[in-house]
Write a protein that holds these residues in place. Structure first.
Motif, mmCIF file in Angstrom:
data_model
loop_
_atom_site.group_PDB
_atom_site.id
_atom_site.type_symbol
_atom_site.label_atom_id
_atom_site.label_comp_id
_atom_site.label_asym_id
_atom_site.label_seq_id
_atom_site.Cartn_x
_atom_site.Cartn_y
_atom_site.Cartn_z
ATOM 1 N N LYS A 106 88.246 43.790 15.686
ATOM 2 C CA LYS A 106 87.303 43.005 14.896
ATOM 3 C C LYS A 106 87.195 43.618 13.507
ATOM 4 O O LYS A 106 86.543 44.645 13.317
ATOM 5 N N SER A 135 86.266 37.372 21.258
ATOM 6 C CA SER A 135 85.064 37.827 20.567
ATOM 7 C C SER A 135 83.832 37.361 21.321
ATOM 8 O O SER A 135 83.841 36.308 21.954
ATOM 9 N N GLY A 188 83.412 38.208 14.369
ATOM 10 C CA GLY A 188 83.640 39.562 14.862
ATOM 11 C C GLY A 188 83.659 40.607 13.773
ATOM 12 O O GLY A 188 83.193 41.737 13.958
ATOM 13 N N ALA A 240 80.557 33.901 19.802
ATOM 14 C CA ALA A 240 81.347 34.710 18.883
ATOM 15 C C ALA A 240 80.619 34.985 17.576
ATOM 16 O O ALA A 240 81.075 35.813 16.780
ATOM 17 N N ASP A 244 77.391 37.764 19.568
ATOM 18 C CA ASP A 244 77.936 39.078 19.235
ATOM 19 C C ASP A 244 77.046 39.801 18.229
ATOM 20 O O ASP A 244 76.832 41.010 18.311
#
Length: 332
Positions: A106, A135, A188, A240, A244
């Motif tokens: 990432k 992700s 990410g 994602a 995240d």
């Protein structure tokens, strides 16, 4: 599906190799250090990067990348973003002509400002349809001990995405498919930078209101950049993006948040690196490349700019907070 090779035995590479093995996939994990590979193969542990987690006896490990790649139809790239190109140049001749390559890295590459999928295509010459990215809110230690988590596998080839989905679906790990590679990669990369900012704020004693504000405005930056690059905003409103972002900004298991917190508490870059046990906090380098990418596309990213200034231009965290608070007020 066929065999899988996971290249990189850090915490996330090891955890994902365990997921693949638990899903019934034949998987071999490559470790740079012989002692890491031997510990995984013999004792079924990776005490160097994922201590305290028992690994499946079906998970094989080797320090010979050719052995790992031999016959692999899926190649999982689990090395840090800034070292991907160098490693991939060595591995490429041994990767099968039709193998699917899945990036766990990432970040945005320094200098070229390429996303990881773009680096993979350039180095290997593969068609972009062979490249997928993963992700989501995927803290390695939690997944390794079997706590429920979800993720996104993005690939422009829906059949490859479905194959990858089947290869890593378990009772505790739920993968979703998506075709928006750009959105997943921007989410990410950016979330690591925003997690540094959250850590910095926590380190100087600021509370949850500040953290929530950073996460929310960080999401706005992420969406602006993603849209400028052609991403679907809905991707960044999902696992994602928001998913995240929340996990990485909130958890003490997050290396980026931990790194930022040490800077906020008055530590220097070296002590902050030591606090993450020598593992890479991707946002430290990515903040500069994400910032440069935003400037290239005329996208305003004040939080990212502030993190870059703290990490690379000597600005104190308190100065950065003052800079952000001193910006003109405007509609949301």
């Amino acid at each position: 599906m066929g065999r899988a090779a996971v290249l990189g035995a850090g915490s996330w590479g090891t955890a994902f190799a365990k997921v693949l093995a638990d899903a019934g996939t034949d998987v071999t994990l490559w470790a740079r250090r012989t002692e890491v590979a031997e510990a995984i193969s013999t004792d079924h542990v990776n005490r160097f990067y994922l201590d305290g987690v028992d690994l499946p006896s079906t998970l094989k490990a080797t320090s010979d990348y050719r052995e790992a790649l031999d016959g692999a139809s899926v190649v999982v790239l689990a090395v840090p973003s800034q070292s991907l190109r160098e490693n991939l140049a060595v591995w490429a001749p041994s990767i099968g002509a039709d193998a699917t390559m899945l990036s766990l890295a990432k970040g945005i590459e320094s200098g070229t400002l390429m996303r990881m999928s773009e680096v993979i295509v350039e180095v290997t010459g593969a068609d972009p349809s062979r490249v997928a990215v993963l992700s989501g809110p995927n803290l390695a230690k939690e997944i390794a001990v079997g706590q429920p988590a979800a993720t996104v596998i993005a690939c422009t080839d829906s059949d490859r995405a479905l194959e990858l989905q089947k290869a890593c679906a378990t009772g505790y790990f739920r993968p979703y498919t998506n075709s928006d590679v750009v959105g997943c990669e921007i989410g990410g990369a950016c979330k690591n930078v925003i997690a540094l900012a959250c850590g910095m704020a926590s380190g100087i004693g600021l509370g949850e209101n500040t953290s929530a504000s950073i996460i929310t405005r960080g999401l706005a930056e992420m969406i602006r950049l993603g849209v400028a690059l052609g991403a679907n905003p809905a991707t960044l409103a999902g696992l994602a993006g928001v998913g995240d972002l929340v996990a990485t900004c909130s958890s003490p298991l997050s290396r980026n948040r931990t790194f930022g917190a040490h800077l906020g508490a008055g530590g220097d870059m070296a002590s902050a690196q030591a606090a993450t046990n020598g593992q890479v906090a991707e946002g430290v380098k990515s903040c500069t490349s994400v910032r440069a990418l935003a400037l290239r596309h005329g996208v305003e990213m004040p939080l990212t700019d502030a993190v870059h200034r703290v990490c690379h231009e000597g600005m104190s965290v308190r100065e950065a907070v003052g800079l952000l608070l001193g910006r003109r007020v405007k509609p949301e």
